[in-house]
Design a protein around this motif. Structure first.
Motif, PDB file in Angstrom:
ATOM      1  N   LYS A 248       0.841  -1.201   0.000  1.00  0.00           N
ATOM      2  CA  LYS A 248       0.000   0.000   0.000  1.00  0.00           C
ATOM      3  C   LYS A 248       0.874   1.249   0.000  1.00  0.00           C
ATOM      4  CE  LYS A 248      -2.727   1.418   3.495  1.00  0.00           C
ATOM      5  NZ  LYS A 248      -3.925   1.537   4.358  1.00  0.00           N
ATOM      6  N   ILE A 249       0.585   2.167  -0.913  1.00  0.00           N
ATOM      7  CA  ILE A 249       1.397   3.357  -1.141  1.00  0.00           C
ATOM      8  C   ILE A 249       0.519   4.607  -1.137  1.00  0.00           C
ATOM      9  CG2 ILE A 249       3.182   2.147  -2.457  1.00  0.00           C
ATOM     10  CD1 ILE A 249       1.714   3.090  -5.025  1.00  0.00           C
ATOM     11  N   PRO A 250       1.099   5.769  -0.890  1.00  0.00           N
ATOM     12  CA  PRO A 250       0.325   7.007  -1.032  1.00  0.00           C
ATOM     13  C   PRO A 250       0.093   7.356  -2.498  1.00  0.00           C
ATOM     14  CG  PRO A 250       2.263   7.304   0.394  1.00  0.00           C
ATOM     15  CD  PRO A 250       2.432   6.007  -0.342  1.00  0.00           C
ATOM     16  N   THR A 251      -1.101   7.827  -2.806  1.00  0.00           N
ATOM     17  CA  THR A 251      -1.399   8.435  -4.101  1.00  0.00           C
ATOM     18  C   THR A 251      -2.297   9.632  -3.839  1.00  0.00           C
ATOM     19  OG1 THR A 251      -1.198   6.362  -5.336  1.00  0.00           O
ATOM     20  CG2 THR A 251      -2.474   8.122  -6.367  1.00  0.00           C
ATOM     21  N   ILE A 252      -1.946  10.769  -4.432  1.00  0.00           N
ATOM     22  CA  ILE A 252      -2.661  12.019  -4.183  1.00  0.00           C
ATOM     23  C   ILE A 252      -2.941  12.714  -5.511  1.00  0.00           C
ATOM     24  CG2 ILE A 252      -2.514  14.315  -3.109  1.00  0.00           C
ATOM     25  CD1 ILE A 252      -0.478  12.994  -1.119  1.00  0.00           C
ATOM     26  N   PHE A 253      -4.176  13.213  -5.686  1.00  0.00           N
ATOM     27  CA  PHE A 253      -4.528  14.109  -6.786  1.00  0.00           C
ATOM     28  C   PHE A 253      -4.674  15.510  -6.200  1.00  0.00           C
ATOM     29  CE2 PHE A 253      -7.075  10.825  -9.541  1.00  0.00           C
ATOM     30  CZ  PHE A 253      -5.924  10.077  -9.700  1.00  0.00           C
ATOM     31  N   TYR A 254      -4.089  16.504  -6.848  1.00  0.00           N
ATOM     32  CA  TYR A 254      -4.153  17.877  -6.346  1.00  0.00           C
ATOM     33  C   TYR A 254      -4.263  18.821  -7.533  1.00  0.00           C
ATOM     34  CZ  TYR A 254      -2.901  21.994  -3.518  1.00  0.00           C
ATOM     35  OH  TYR A 254      -2.904  23.202  -2.862  1.00  0.00           O
TER      36      TYR A 254
END
Length: 299
Positions: A248-254
């Protein structure tokens, strides 16, 4: 057909869905910047005092709390995100003797449809560089630039599904005038600043270096994106091999038209690739069943 999953967004129950057949309400952005970090689990980054900038992006963007790498080690994850396939590669070996691949990929698909693409890599010696590594680190053990982290390089050339050498460039070419950015680009920090560590799980110094690099090099674009129909995506290749973490990894939309909140539907690199393809009406030539991410966008 759409699968609906309830999530908590800004303290209220909302819905994220993954659309199996259409792009739904996915915006067509003028610019998308995809930044790929290295080798840290979600739990090592999110909520960590060592990563204040990434956490600030998550607070004001869309944070995917159930995002996963495809596998281990690094290179197959990069290939999967860029082309929808690991291309049969199982390790981190340099691919200079078996490439260019002739298979479909995101960069070539964008170019074919009249959009633009570039790959930016920190410490890449020159545009079109095909070498395996470059320059030794003064901070950690090993090289700074590593071809295994720049997937587009494996499709450089002339012909169907290939990408011109001139579109693979050092990070020094990243424009200060963001209107000059291509439609979509990949940004890859080098191994001193991509949070890659020297085998110590959760290496705090590596996280701090990477977070600071993002703040210095990407924050201006991130804030510009919110007002200029553009998007920043931060993700990781894989976790730190913790069997309890499930990769499990971080994923971010900004950026503009992103609904702030936390989204817990399971996604991986194939979902992310198919979201970008749907965004620009590109064909999904791979055989992955992963659907585009929908339901996180405002009108």
């Amino acid at each position: 057909m759409k699968t609906f999953i309830s999530i908590l967004v800004l303290g209220t129950l909302s819905t994220l869905f993954i659309s199996a057949n259409t792009s739904g309400d996915i915006p067509k952005y003028d610019h998308v910047v995809v930044v790929i970090e290295e080798n840290h689990a979600y739990s090592e980054i999110m909520g960590s005092a060592n990563a204040p900038y990434i956490n600030s992006l998550a607070k004001d963007g869309a944070l995917f709390t159930n995002s996963h790498g495809i596998g281990h080690p690094s290179q197959p994850n990069y290939l999967a995100l860029f082309s929808g396939s690991t291309q049969g590669i199982k390790g981190d070996e340099c691919l200079e003797k078996i490439t260019p691949f002739k298979t479909p990929n995101l960069g070539a698909a964008l170019l074919k449809q009249g959009y633009t693409f570039k790959g930016f890599a920190q410490t890449m010696p020159a545009a079109g560089f095909l070498g395996c590594t470059s320059r030794s680190s003064s901070i950690t053990i090993g090289h700074l630039y590593a071809r295994k982290h720049t997937p587009w390089v494996n499709w450089l050339g002339v012909g169907p599904n290939l990408i011109p050498d001139s579109l693979s460039v050092p990070m020094t070419a990243f424009p200060k005038n963001f209107k000059k950015l291509p439609t979509l680009c990949f940004v890859v920090p080098d191994m001193d600043y991509d949070m890659h560590n020297i085998g110590i799980p959760g290496d705090a110094a590596a996280i701090r270096r990477g977070d600071h690099w993002l703040s210095d090099n990407i924050s201006s674009y991130a804030e510009w994106a919110k007002k200029h129909n553009s998007l920043l995506i931060i993700t990781f290749d894989e976790d730190d091999y913790d069997p309890q973490n499930g990769n499990k990894i971080p994923t971010i939309f900004y950026g503009e038209k992103v609904v702030t909140g936390q989204y817990n539907t399971p996604i991986n690199h194939y979902n992310l690739l198919h979201t970008l393809e749907a965004m620009y009406g590109l064909p999904s030539d791979d055989k992955q069943s992963a659907s585009p991410i929908d339901g996180v966008w405002s009108k």
